[in-house]
Write an enzyme that holds these catalytic residues in place. Structure first.
Site, PDB file in Angstrom:
ATOM      1  N   ASP A  10       0.845  -1.202   0.000  1.00 43.42           N
ATOM      2  CA  ASP A  10       0.000   0.000   0.000  1.00 43.42           C
ATOM      3  C   ASP A  10       0.878   1.248   0.000  1.00 43.42           C
ATOM      4  O   ASP A  10       0.953   1.974   0.991  1.00 43.42           O
ATOM      5  CB  ASP A  10      -0.945  -0.030   1.209  1.00 43.42           C
ATOM      6  CG  ASP A  10      -1.952  -1.172   1.100  1.00 43.42           C
ATOM      7  OD1 ASP A  10      -2.414  -1.447  -0.022  1.00 43.42           O
ATOM      8  OD2 ASP A  10      -2.264  -1.800   2.125  1.00 43.42           O
ATOM      9  N   LYS A  32       0.549  -7.689  -3.279  1.00 46.34           N
ATOM     10  CA  LYS A  32      -0.782  -7.151  -3.593  1.00 46.34           C
ATOM     11  C   LYS A  32      -0.649  -5.686  -4.014  1.00 46.34           C
ATOM     12  O   LYS A  32      -0.090  -4.875  -3.273  1.00 46.34           O
ATOM     13  CB  LYS A  32      -1.716  -7.240  -2.386  1.00 46.34           C
ATOM     14  CG  LYS A  32      -3.097  -6.631  -2.686  1.00 46.34           C
ATOM     15  CD  LYS A  32      -4.113  -6.965  -1.602  1.00 46.34           C
ATOM     16  CE  LYS A  32      -4.180  -5.950  -0.497  1.00 46.34           C
ATOM     17  NZ  LYS A  32      -4.909  -4.711  -0.856  1.00 46.34           N
ATOM     18  N   ASP A  59      -5.671  -5.947  -6.719  1.00 46.76           N
ATOM     19  CA  ASP A  59      -6.861  -5.775  -5.877  1.00 46.76           C
ATOM     20  C   ASP A  59      -7.645  -4.550  -6.332  1.00 46.76           C
ATOM     21  O   ASP A  59      -7.558  -3.483  -5.726  1.00 46.76           O
ATOM     22  CB  ASP A  59      -6.352  -5.628  -4.429  1.00 46.76           C
ATOM     23  CG  ASP A  59      -7.458  -5.427  -3.419  1.00 46.76           C
ATOM     24  OD1 ASP A  59      -8.624  -5.708  -3.736  1.00 46.76           O
ATOM     25  OD2 ASP A  59      -7.146  -4.987  -2.288  1.00 46.76           O
ATOM     26  N   LEU A  60      -8.392  -4.697  -7.429  1.00 44.99           N
ATOM     27  CA  LEU A  60      -9.130  -3.548  -7.972  1.00 44.99           C
ATOM     28  C   LEU A  60     -10.636  -3.650  -7.742  1.00 44.99           C
ATOM     29  O   LEU A  60     -11.375  -2.714  -8.078  1.00 44.99           O
ATOM     30  CB  LEU A  60      -8.829  -3.374  -9.469  1.00 44.99           C
ATOM     31  CG  LEU A  60      -7.377  -3.054  -9.831  1.00 44.99           C
ATOM     32  CD1 LEU A  60      -7.239  -2.865 -11.339  1.00 44.99           C
ATOM     33  CD2 LEU A  60      -6.857  -1.822  -9.098  1.00 44.99           C
ATOM     34  N   LYS A  61     -11.115  -4.777  -7.258  1.00 45.26           N
ATOM     35  CA  LYS A  61     -12.521  -4.954  -6.848  1.00 45.26           C
ATOM     36  C   LYS A  61     -13.509  -4.445  -7.895  1.00 45.26           C
ATOM     37  O   LYS A  61     -14.299  -3.517  -7.639  1.00 45.26           O
ATOM     38  CB  LYS A  61     -12.785  -4.243  -5.517  1.00 45.26           C
ATOM     39  CG  LYS A  61     -11.930  -4.726  -4.366  1.00 45.26           C
ATOM     40  CD  LYS A  61     -12.359  -4.095  -3.053  1.00 45.26           C
ATOM     41  CE  LYS A  61     -11.533  -4.515  -1.874  1.00 45.26           C
ATOM     42  NZ  LYS A  61     -10.154  -3.986  -1.867  1.00 45.26           N
ATOM     43  N   HIS A  63     -16.708  -3.880 -10.250  1.00 45.29           N
ATOM     44  CA  HIS A  63     -18.151  -3.946 -10.031  1.00 45.29           C
ATOM     45  C   HIS A  63     -18.798  -3.036 -11.064  1.00 45.29           C
ATOM     46  O   HIS A  63     -18.798  -1.813 -10.922  1.00 45.29           O
ATOM     47  CB  HIS A  63     -18.476  -3.474  -8.602  1.00 45.29           C
ATOM     48  CG  HIS A  63     -19.909  -3.664  -8.210  1.00 45.29           C
ATOM     49  ND1 HIS A  63     -20.361  -3.432  -6.928  1.00 45.29           N
ATOM     50  CD2 HIS A  63     -20.980  -4.084  -8.909  1.00 45.29           C
ATOM     51  CE1 HIS A  63     -21.655  -3.694  -6.861  1.00 45.29           C
ATOM     52  NE2 HIS A  63     -22.063  -4.078  -8.055  1.00 45.29           N
ATOM     53  N   ASP A  64     -19.350  -3.651 -12.126  1.00 46.36           N
ATOM     54  CA  ASP A  64     -19.969  -2.858 -13.194  1.00 46.36           C
ATOM     55  C   ASP A  64     -20.903  -3.774 -13.976  1.00 46.36           C
ATOM     56  O   ASP A  64     -21.130  -4.913 -13.554  1.00 46.36           O
ATOM     57  CB  ASP A  64     -18.863  -2.252 -14.087  1.00 46.36           C
ATOM     58  CG  ASP A  64     -19.298  -0.938 -14.736  1.00 46.36           C
ATOM     59  OD1 ASP A  64     -20.446  -0.863 -15.216  1.00 46.36           O
ATOM     60  OD2 ASP A  64     -18.493  -0.003 -14.782  1.00 46.36           O
ATOM     61  N   ILE A  65     -21.417  -3.334 -15.097  1.00 41.97           N
ATOM     62  CA  ILE A  65     -22.290  -4.225 -15.867  1.00 41.97           C
ATOM     63  C   ILE A  65     -21.431  -5.377 -16.422  1.00 41.97           C
ATOM     64  O   ILE A  65     -20.219  -5.211 -16.640  1.00 41.97           O
ATOM     65  CB  ILE A  65     -23.031  -3.484 -17.009  1.00 41.97           C
ATOM     66  CG1 ILE A  65     -22.050  -2.850 -17.991  1.00 41.97           C
ATOM     67  CG2 ILE A  65     -23.987  -2.444 -16.440  1.00 41.97           C
ATOM     68  CD1 ILE A  65     -22.714  -2.322 -19.259  1.00 41.97           C
ATOM     69  N   ASN A  67     -20.850  -6.798 -19.249  1.00 39.83           N
ATOM     70  CA  ASN A  67     -20.043  -6.598 -20.451  1.00 39.83           C
ATOM     71  C   ASN A  67     -18.767  -5.793 -20.160  1.00 39.83           C
ATOM     72  O   ASN A  67     -17.685  -6.110 -20.658  1.00 39.83           O
ATOM     73  CB  ASN A  67     -20.891  -5.897 -21.518  1.00 39.83           C
ATOM     74  CG  ASN A  67     -20.173  -5.790 -22.833  1.00 39.83           C
ATOM     75  OD1 ASN A  67     -19.680  -6.793 -23.355  1.00 39.83           O
ATOM     76  ND2 ASN A  67     -20.080  -4.580 -23.371  1.00 39.83           N
ATOM     77  N   THR A  68     -18.898  -4.763 -19.338  1.00 41.58           N
ATOM     78  CA  THR A  68     -17.735  -3.930 -19.005  1.00 41.58           C
ATOM     79  C   THR A  68     -16.730  -4.720 -18.163  1.00 41.58           C
ATOM     80  O   THR A  68     -15.516  -4.633 -18.374  1.00 41.58           O
ATOM     81  CB  THR A  68     -18.208  -2.668 -18.240  1.00 41.58           C
ATOM     82  OG1 THR A  68     -19.107  -1.960 -19.087  1.00 41.58           O
ATOM     83  CG2 THR A  68     -17.053  -1.767 -17.867  1.00 41.58           C
ATOM     84  N   THR A 119     -15.538  -5.377   5.113  1.00 37.37           N
ATOM     85  CA  THR A 119     -15.552  -5.397   6.586  1.00 37.37           C
ATOM     86  C   THR A 119     -15.912  -4.030   7.163  1.00 37.37           C
ATOM     87  O   THR A 119     -16.249  -3.918   8.332  1.00 37.37           O
ATOM     88  CB  THR A 119     -14.200  -5.876   7.149  1.00 37.37           C
ATOM     89  OG1 THR A 119     -13.162  -5.237   6.425  1.00 37.37           O
ATOM     90  CG2 THR A 119     -14.055  -7.370   7.051  1.00 37.37           C
ATOM     91  N   ARG A 211       1.036  -3.620   6.918  1.00 37.37           N
ATOM     92  CA  ARG A 211       1.924  -2.883   7.814  1.00 37.37           C
ATOM     93  C   ARG A 211       2.828  -3.704   8.724  1.00 37.37           C
ATOM     94  O   ARG A 211       3.961  -3.266   8.975  1.00 37.37           O
ATOM     95  CB  ARG A 211       1.102  -1.866   8.610  1.00 37.37           C
ATOM     96  CG  ARG A 211       0.648  -0.708   7.714  1.00 37.37           C
ATOM     97  CD  ARG A 211      -0.544   0.012   8.256  1.00 37.37           C
ATOM     98  NE  ARG A 211      -1.731  -0.827   8.261  1.00 37.37           N
ATOM     99  CZ  ARG A 211      -2.918  -0.454   8.723  1.00 37.37           C
ATOM    100  NH1 ARG A 211      -3.060   0.751   9.238  1.00 37.37           N
ATOM    101  NH2 ARG A 211      -3.947  -1.274   8.673  1.00 37.37           N
TER     102      ARG A 211
HETATM  103  O1  C5P Z   1      -1.631  -3.106   6.815  1.00 38.20           O
HETATM  104  P1  C5P Z   1      -2.621  -4.217   6.926  1.00 38.20           P
HETATM  105  O2  C5P Z   1      -2.009  -5.570   7.268  1.00 38.20           O
HETATM  106  O3  C5P Z   1      -3.792  -3.890   7.830  1.00 38.20           O
HETATM  107  O4  C5P Z   1      -3.169  -4.346   5.428  1.00 38.20           O
HETATM  108  C1  C5P Z   1      -4.214  -5.201   5.088  1.00 38.20           C
HETATM  109  C2  C5P Z   1      -4.515  -5.099   3.615  1.00 38.20           C
HETATM  110  O5  C5P Z   1      -5.679  -5.884   3.346  1.00 38.20           O
HETATM  111  C3  C5P Z   1      -4.828  -3.681   3.141  1.00 38.20           C
HETATM  112  O6  C5P Z   1      -4.388  -3.574   1.776  1.00 38.20           O
HETATM  113  C4  C5P Z   1      -6.328  -3.614   3.224  1.00 38.20           C
HETATM  114  O7  C5P Z   1      -6.895  -2.707   2.318  1.00 38.20           O
HETATM  115  C5  C5P Z   1      -6.720  -5.047   2.867  1.00 38.20           C
HETATM  116  N1  C5P Z   1      -8.023  -5.478   3.375  1.00 38.20           N
HETATM  117  C6  C5P Z   1      -8.348  -5.452   4.732  1.00 38.20           C
HETATM  118  N2  C5P Z   1      -9.586  -5.855   5.132  1.00 38.20           N
HETATM  119  C7  C5P Z   1     -10.489  -6.272   4.241  1.00 38.20           C
HETATM  120  C8  C5P Z   1     -10.191  -6.311   2.888  1.00 38.20           C
HETATM  121  C9  C5P Z   1      -8.932  -5.885   2.481  1.00 38.20           C
HETATM  122  O8  C5P Z   1      -7.520  -5.105   5.541  1.00 38.20           O
HETATM  123  N3  C5P Z   1     -11.661  -6.687   4.660  1.00 38.20           N
END
Ligand code: C5P
Length: 232
Positions: A10, A32, A59-61, A63-65, A67-68, A119, A211
């Site tokens: 990150d 990631k 990790d781009l998640k 969410h669209d129609i 076809n896109t 979450t 982290r």
């Molecule tokens: O620094 P840390 O260990 O908390 O990073 C966790 C990674 O997992 C981050 O990239 C965070 O966006 C991702 N993540 C999360 N909880 C989720 C989904 C993704 O912490 N439910």
């Protein structure tokens, strides 16, 4: 692919991520790449990290129609990522379209997993904002089952949901779990955490660790400790 530790890079720029990755002269971690880094640097960052020998979870998640999503997944597949994701809330048809787009002419494709409920969404916000009135655990399991039905490989889930997902969707349905902290570490803003050893014991297939590794005094040692606890 077997059990592995995925390092959440990150960072906000290529320079920062390369300074970090340069420290890893031995084993190359599975990395990631999230929205922040991807939107800052574009697809070239994926190619460059890949060229350095890392596996990549993009990790781009999406969410669209349907076809896109299908067309976008086809682009990600050509970028040669190893794992990518989407929101199960996009429906089974969207997830099926994603698989179609991701599948290369030779039949191979990157792994694809779904985000169920974030979450950051709780029962109250789900009911008030999304008008979903089922218990959140059931929504999560229903979305996981939809992902399985659409042919996806697994879900991102909290350590607490891990067991139930394998029970409902089968042992070979992948669980990718963030929220990992060392027993003697700082939990930061994560609420429900688990150590790498506990994640191994409950059966997670991949852990996503940010982290505790990226902010460690010795990131390589922290990564090796994660691998020793989770994979070995
Ligand atoms: O620094 P840390 O260990 O908390 O990073 C966790 C990674 O997992 C981050 O990239 C965070 O966006 C991702 N993540 C999360 N909880 C989720 C989904 C993704 O912490 N439910």
């Amino acid at each position: 692919m077997g059990k592995d530790v995925i390092v959440a890079c990150d960072f906000a720029s290529a320079e920062q991520v390369f300074t970090f990755l340069d420290k890893f002269t031995g084993r190359k971690p599975f990395v990631k790449i999230g929205m922040e880094l991807f939107y800052a640097e574009g697809p070239q960052i994926v190619r460059e990290i890949k060229k350095r020998g890392h596996k990549i979870f993009l990790d781009l998640k999406l969410h669209d129609i349907p076809n896109t999503v299908k067309k976008s997944m086809s682009v990600l597949s050509r970028l040669d990522v190893d794992l990518c994701n989407l929101h199960a809330a996009g429906t089974v048809r969207m997830m099926e379209a994603a698989i179609e787009g991701l599948t290369r002419p030779d039949g191979t494709r990157p792994l694809l997993i779904a985000v169920t409920q974030l979450t950051s969404t709780d029962q109250e916000s789900m009911e008030n904002d999304l008008l979903i009135h089922e218990p959140i655990d059931e929504v999560v399991m229903h979305y996981a089952a939809n992902a399985k039905k659409a042919g996806l490989d697994g879900v991102v889930c909290s350590p607490l949901e891990e067991g139930k997902v394998h029970e409902r969707c089968g042992a070979d349905f992948l669980t990718v779990t963030p929220g990992v902290r060392f027993a003697d570490g700082d939990i930061g803003d994560q609420k429900r955490v688990m150590t790498p050893a506990e994640a191994k014991r409950i059966g997670s297939d991949y852990i996503v660790v940010g982290r505790p590794i990226t902010a460690a005094d010795d990131p390589v040692a922290a990564y090796e400790r994660c691998v020793a606890e989770f994979c070995d």
